[in-house]
Design an enzyme around this catalytic site. Sequence first.
Site, PDB file in Angstrom:
ATOM      1  N   SER A   1       0.044  11.294 -16.732  1.00  0.00           N
ATOM      2  CA  SER A   1      -1.187  11.251 -17.522  1.00  0.00           C
ATOM      3  C   SER A   1      -1.260  12.516 -18.368  1.00  0.00           C
ATOM      4  O   SER A   1      -0.588  13.511 -18.067  1.00  0.00           O
ATOM      5  CB  SER A   1      -2.400  11.182 -16.582  1.00  0.00           C
ATOM      6  OG  SER A   1      -3.601  11.462 -17.254  1.00  0.00           O
TER       7      SER A   1
ATOM      8  N   LYS B   1      -1.569  14.677 -10.709  1.00  0.00           N
ATOM      9  CA  LYS B   1      -0.730  14.384 -11.875  1.00  0.00           C
ATOM     10  C   LYS B   1       0.098  15.593 -12.296  1.00  0.00           C
ATOM     11  O   LYS B   1       1.232  15.442 -12.760  1.00  0.00           O
ATOM     12  CB  LYS B   1      -1.592  13.886 -13.035  1.00  0.00           C
ATOM     13  CG  LYS B   1      -2.210  12.506 -12.796  1.00  0.00           C
ATOM     14  CD  LYS B   1      -1.143  11.437 -12.545  1.00  0.00           C
ATOM     15  CE  LYS B   1      -1.735  10.042 -12.422  1.00  0.00           C
ATOM     16  NZ  LYS B   1      -0.698   8.997 -12.196  1.00  0.00           N
TER      17      LYS B   1
ATOM     18  N   ASP C   1       0.875  -1.169   0.000  1.00  0.00           N
ATOM     19  CA  ASP C   1       0.000   0.000   0.000  1.00  0.00           C
ATOM     20  C   ASP C   1       0.913   1.221   0.000  1.00  0.00           C
ATOM     21  O   ASP C   1       1.567   1.504   1.008  1.00  0.00           O
ATOM     22  CB  ASP C   1      -0.907  -0.004   1.235  1.00  0.00           C
ATOM     23  CG  ASP C   1      -1.803   1.222   1.336  1.00  0.00           C
ATOM     24  OD1 ASP C   1      -1.660   2.130   0.492  1.00  0.00           O
ATOM     25  OD2 ASP C   1      -2.629   1.273   2.267  1.00  0.00           O
TER      26      ASP C   1
ATOM     27  N   TYR D   1      -7.556  14.090  -9.121  1.00  0.00           N
ATOM     28  CA  TYR D   1      -6.686  13.367 -10.059  1.00  0.00           C
ATOM     29  C   TYR D   1      -5.758  14.331 -10.808  1.00  0.00           C
ATOM     30  O   TYR D   1      -4.543  14.121 -10.855  1.00  0.00           O
ATOM     31  CB  TYR D   1      -7.537  12.570 -11.045  1.00  0.00           C
ATOM     32  CG  TYR D   1      -6.729  11.739 -12.012  1.00  0.00           C
ATOM     33  CD1 TYR D   1      -6.142  10.536 -11.608  1.00  0.00           C
ATOM     34  CD2 TYR D   1      -6.536  12.151 -13.328  1.00  0.00           C
ATOM     35  CE1 TYR D   1      -5.394   9.771 -12.493  1.00  0.00           C
ATOM     36  CE2 TYR D   1      -5.791  11.399 -14.215  1.00  0.00           C
ATOM     37  CZ  TYR D   1      -5.224  10.207 -13.792  1.00  0.00           C
ATOM     38  OH  TYR D   1      -4.479   9.453 -14.672  1.00  0.00           O
TER      39      TYR D   1
END
Length: 340
Positions: free
Chosen positions: A185, A201, A104, A197
């Site tokens: 990404s 990134k 993890d 997100y």
Amino acid sequence: MGTPSSFIIQERSVPITHRGKMLFWVLGLLILCGFLWTRKGKLKIADITDKYIFITGCDSGFGNLAARTFDKKGFHVIAACLTESGSTALKAETSERLRTVLLDVTDPENVKRTAQWVKNQVGEKGLWGLINNAGVPGVLAPTDWLTLEDYREPIEVNLFGLISVTLNMLPLVKKAQGRVINVSSVGGRLAIVGGGYTPSKYAVEGFNDSLRRDMKAFGVHVSCIEPGLFKTNLADPVKAIEKKLAIWEQLSPDIKQQYGEGYIEKSLDKLKGNKSYVNMDLSPVVECMDHALTSVFPKTHYAAGKDAKIFWIPLSHMPAVLQDFLLLKQKAELANPKAV
């Protein structure tokens, strides 16, 4: 009078011929440089069978395919999975050479223990490749729908988890003068959707660039991969819709009035029109990883997927007004934005 005129014509014709020759040589030089540049990218390292690589996020998607691909190529793959089921399934599809470990990336103690275990596995050879692939999308929704907690998970996993793994594995990579590959990404180049997100990134891109420059003196190459839209568990539309609906139920009446009851359905209709952007084949991303791992001259950045190369990355270099125009066309219209 005829002789001076003839002399002037001849005098002027010499530079024209000279410029033509210069243009010919410049063109030839450019063609040669292009050939050598292409040839340079195809030069590969030797003896991959004695090299160790560590990959995070191997339960599914890019990480799973990368682990299976590099195992077949002969690397000593250490694949980090989040779940026991993911680990078991991967071991069933690979050689006995591949090792798995449960990890993890958001648990600092788990990361430290794993790094020590990897150190015992690789010994004096060090770690040739570190592929930071683990990631989560988090909640993808308009910014004013979200809370700070909605941002926390993707930033913890995609950014702090990546940094934690890198810092703990870096001594092993420096020992091997190896490679660090960070999977970012197109969302690290363009804010396509609201949520944690994209900020995570964008931050990965910044960390990647500073790491690349810091590691250059140690002979460590750092590369960043920027995939476009791919069909993976990470981009599962059903899960994304479920999260959106759950948040919608918690929104204030004012925000619901502004967006309208049919907003999510209209957003889905917009997404259906963008299916041509989605890459079904995951191999372009793994091919970028392969080049970054095995090329004598790895690239600093890799765009993966036709949509990334043709649309998203070029758009990221365009003026903000053009970015806004094209990206806003992909969004559903609000029912009553003036109801504030």
